[in-house]
Design a protein around this motif. Structure first.
Motif, PDB file in Angstrom:
ATOM      1  N   GLN A 140       0.854  -1.237  -0.123  1.00 36.37           N
ATOM      2  CA  GLN A 140      -0.051  -0.137  -0.115  1.00 36.37           C
ATOM      3  C   GLN A 140       0.981   1.312   0.051  1.00 36.37           C
ATOM      4  N   SER A 143      -0.696   8.495   0.081  1.00 36.27           N
ATOM      5  CA  SER A 143      -1.271   9.107  -0.999  1.00 36.27           C
ATOM      6  C   SER A 143      -0.365  10.411  -1.308  1.00 36.27           C
ATOM      7  N   GLY A 170      -4.923   3.541   5.633  1.00 32.84           N
ATOM      8  CA  GLY A 170      -3.325   3.330   5.467  1.00 32.84           C
ATOM      9  C   GLY A 170      -2.727   3.717   6.349  1.00 32.84           C
ATOM     10  N   CYS A 171      -1.622   4.795   6.600  1.00 34.27           N
ATOM     11  CA  CYS A 171      -0.655   5.325   7.495  1.00 34.27           C
ATOM     12  C   CYS A 171      -1.304   6.339   8.442  1.00 34.27           C
ATOM     13  N   GLU A 189      -9.869   1.063   7.821  1.00 32.73           N
ATOM     14  CA  GLU A 189      -8.676   0.390   7.203  1.00 32.73           C
ATOM     15  C   GLU A 189      -9.166  -1.241   7.161  1.00 32.73           C
ATOM     16  N   ARG A 190      -8.844  -1.989   5.987  1.00 35.74           N
ATOM     17  CA  ARG A 190      -8.997  -3.209   6.104  1.00 35.74           C
ATOM     18  C   ARG A 190      -8.007  -4.297   6.339  1.00 35.74           C
ATOM     19  N   GLY A 217     -14.299  -1.246   4.460  1.00 32.16           N
ATOM     20  CA  GLY A 217     -14.945   0.119   4.238  1.00 32.16           C
ATOM     21  C   GLY A 217     -15.947   0.011   3.025  1.00 32.16           C
ATOM     22  N   MET A 218     -15.967  -0.947   2.156  1.00 28.98           N
ATOM     23  CA  MET A 218     -17.108  -1.106   1.354  1.00 28.98           C
ATOM     24  C   MET A 218     -18.458  -1.232   1.745  1.00 28.98           C
ATOM     25  N   LEU A 288      -9.151  -1.032  -4.446  1.00 27.79           N
ATOM     26  CA  LEU A 288     -10.218  -1.217  -3.380  1.00 27.79           C
ATOM     27  C   LEU A 288     -10.538  -2.693  -3.305  1.00 27.79           C
TER      28      LEU A 288
HETATM   29  N1  SAH Z   1      -5.500   7.212   3.136  1.00 28.80           N
HETATM   30  C1  SAH Z   1      -4.045   6.918   2.669  1.00 28.80           C
HETATM   31  C2  SAH Z   1      -3.912   6.130   1.886  1.00 28.80           C
HETATM   32  C3  SAH Z   1      -3.740   4.599   1.970  1.00 28.80           C
HETATM   33  S1  SAH Z   1      -3.573   3.658   0.594  1.00 28.80           S
HETATM   34  C4  SAH Z   1      -3.047   8.131   3.079  1.00 28.80           C
HETATM   35  O1  SAH Z   1      -3.243   9.083   3.756  1.00 28.80           O
HETATM   36  O2  SAH Z   1      -1.908   8.140   2.401  1.00 28.80           O
HETATM   37  C5  SAH Z   1      -5.339   2.983   0.544  1.00 28.80           C
HETATM   38  C6  SAH Z   1      -5.713   2.185   1.673  1.00 28.80           C
HETATM   39  O3  SAH Z   1      -6.847   1.630   1.221  1.00 28.80           O
HETATM   40  C7  SAH Z   1      -4.776   0.942   1.748  1.00 28.80           C
HETATM   41  O4  SAH Z   1      -4.207   0.842   3.170  1.00 28.80           O
HETATM   42  C8  SAH Z   1      -5.724  -0.433   1.752  1.00 28.80           C
HETATM   43  O5  SAH Z   1      -5.286  -1.355   2.428  1.00 28.80           O
HETATM   44  C9  SAH Z   1      -7.220   0.361   2.085  1.00 28.80           C
HETATM   45  N2  SAH Z   1      -8.271  -0.153   1.559  1.00 28.80           N
HETATM   46  C10 SAH Z   1      -8.417  -0.997   0.347  1.00 28.80           C
HETATM   47  N3  SAH Z   1      -9.554  -1.475   0.325  1.00 28.80           N
HETATM   48  C11 SAH Z   1     -10.362  -1.068   1.461  1.00 28.80           C
HETATM   49  C12 SAH Z   1     -11.529  -1.523   1.923  1.00 28.80           C
HETATM   50  N4  SAH Z   1     -12.648  -2.483   1.196  1.00 28.80           N
HETATM   51  N5  SAH Z   1     -11.806  -1.200   3.344  1.00 28.80           N
HETATM   52  C13 SAH Z   1     -10.820  -0.456   4.042  1.00 28.80           C
HETATM   53  N6  SAH Z   1      -9.650  -0.102   3.335  1.00 28.80           N
HETATM   54  C14 SAH Z   1      -9.309  -0.468   2.133  1.00 28.80           C
END
Ligand code: SAH
Length: 293
Positions: A140, A143, A170-171, A189-190, A217-218, A288
């Motif tokens: 991952q 952003s 994410g982080c 976060e998943r 999150g979906m 996603l």
């Molecule tokens: N918001 C972060 C970006 C993280 S990258 C930032 O501030 O930089 C995107 C994230 O979405 C990943 O950690 C990934 O695990 C998460 N993700 C993907 N599908 C998801 C879902 N169905 N539910 C929750 N998180 C999900």
């Protein structure tokens, strides 16, 4: 009072200033926070690559931020970055984001406030203020600052945000930016270790209006819905219907949509059963995915 001050429900800086006064937040016990495998890997890499890294003396994120708030250097081991340098480079990053077309002064102000380098592995911290997405482990990325700002600008549309949902913590970086712009922020976060990483990253910042959830999150967060803004930080082939249903009427959702070729989609709920969708610029996000790991 300036526009900026009036619209920040919470200043990360003031929150941290409070924590700086409480020695417990910076006690050695906090230094030994659980580290993910990626952080450990990065730490050993840093010992080989980053000139400022001193083996065995890795400061905690709390210490890094304490340095930013002007703690005397002698009080803390091995400061990660000169605070003046990181503030200056963050300002330069924000100037670049503005040059790329982000106009919302509140969003730019929030970007200037959040210390992005503290959300990254130490080996990558020196790259924290280039406008790029960077790895955070588990395949991952954190952003790109421009896209974080652009999506929030689109969602906010110049209005006040009450309750916001982020899919893909994410982080935790974007969640921290959102927390400066909305009254309440929920982020899901998943991937369990990333959920834990975000908690560890955000703990020293003491962001009171942010709730982190581990889950898919979906499905959204029905127990906290409706939201007047929803942001997806990962790209699906379409926006899940459950999320559209969790928007307030008048609410706005911003999501990357697509597989290899992706674009930003802005969806506004205009009536109980009516949504308007606009397709905007190209983008590139991690996928996603359904379920939790
Ligand atoms: N918001 C972060 C970006 C993280 S990258 C930032 O501030 O930089 C995107 C994230 O979405 C990943 O950690 C990934 O695990 C998460 N993700 C993907 N599908 C998801 C879902 N169905 N539910 C929750 N998180 C999900």
């Amino acid at each position: 009072m300036s526009d900026k001050q009036r619209n920040f429900p919470l200043s990360l800086a003031s929150v941290v200033d409070k924590s700086v006064k409480k020695p417990s937040a910076f006690s050695p016990a906090r230094v030994a926070t659980p580290q993910t495998a990626t952080q450990n890997a990065a730490r050993s890499a840093a010992q080989h690559t980053a000139p400022e890294a001193r083996p065995g003396a890795s400061p905690s994120r709390a210490h890094g931020y304490a340095m930013e708030r002007g703690q005397p250097a002698a009080a803390l081991a091995a400061p990660r970055q000169n605070p003046l340098v990181s503030e200056a480079v963050r300002r330069a990053m924000v100037a670049r984001v503005a040059k790329q077309g982000v106009k919302d002064a509140l969003v730019l102000g929030a970007l200037e406030t959040v210390p992005r380098h503290l959300f990254m592995e130490e080996a990558l911290a020196s790259q924290a203020y280039i406008d790029a997405s960077l790895p955070i482990g588990h395949h991952q990325t954190i952003s790109q600052p421009y896209i974080v700002a652009r999506m929030i600008e689109l969602m906010r549309n110049g209005g006040a945000l009450q309750r916001v949902l982020e899919i893909g913590t994410g982080c935790g970086y974007q969640a921290a930016v959102l927390a400066l712009l909305a009254k309440e922020v929920y982020s899901i976060e998943r991937i369990k270790p990333l959920h834990e990483l975000a908690k560890a990253n955000l703990r020293p910042l003491r962001v009171a209006n942010l709730r982190l959830h581990y889950g898919d999150g979906m499905l959204g967060l029905p127990q906290a819905a409706p939201f007047d803004g929803i942001i997806l930080a990962a790209a699906g082939l379409e926006v899940p219907q459950a999320l559209l249903e969790q928007l307030t009427i008048g609410g706005r959702l911003v999501a990357p949509v697509g597989a290899r070729l992706q674009h930003l989609q802005l969806i506004s709920r205009v009536a109980k059963q009516e949504w308007i969708s606009e397709t905007l610029e190209d983008c590139h996000f991690v996928p996603l995915r359904q379920g939790t790991v």
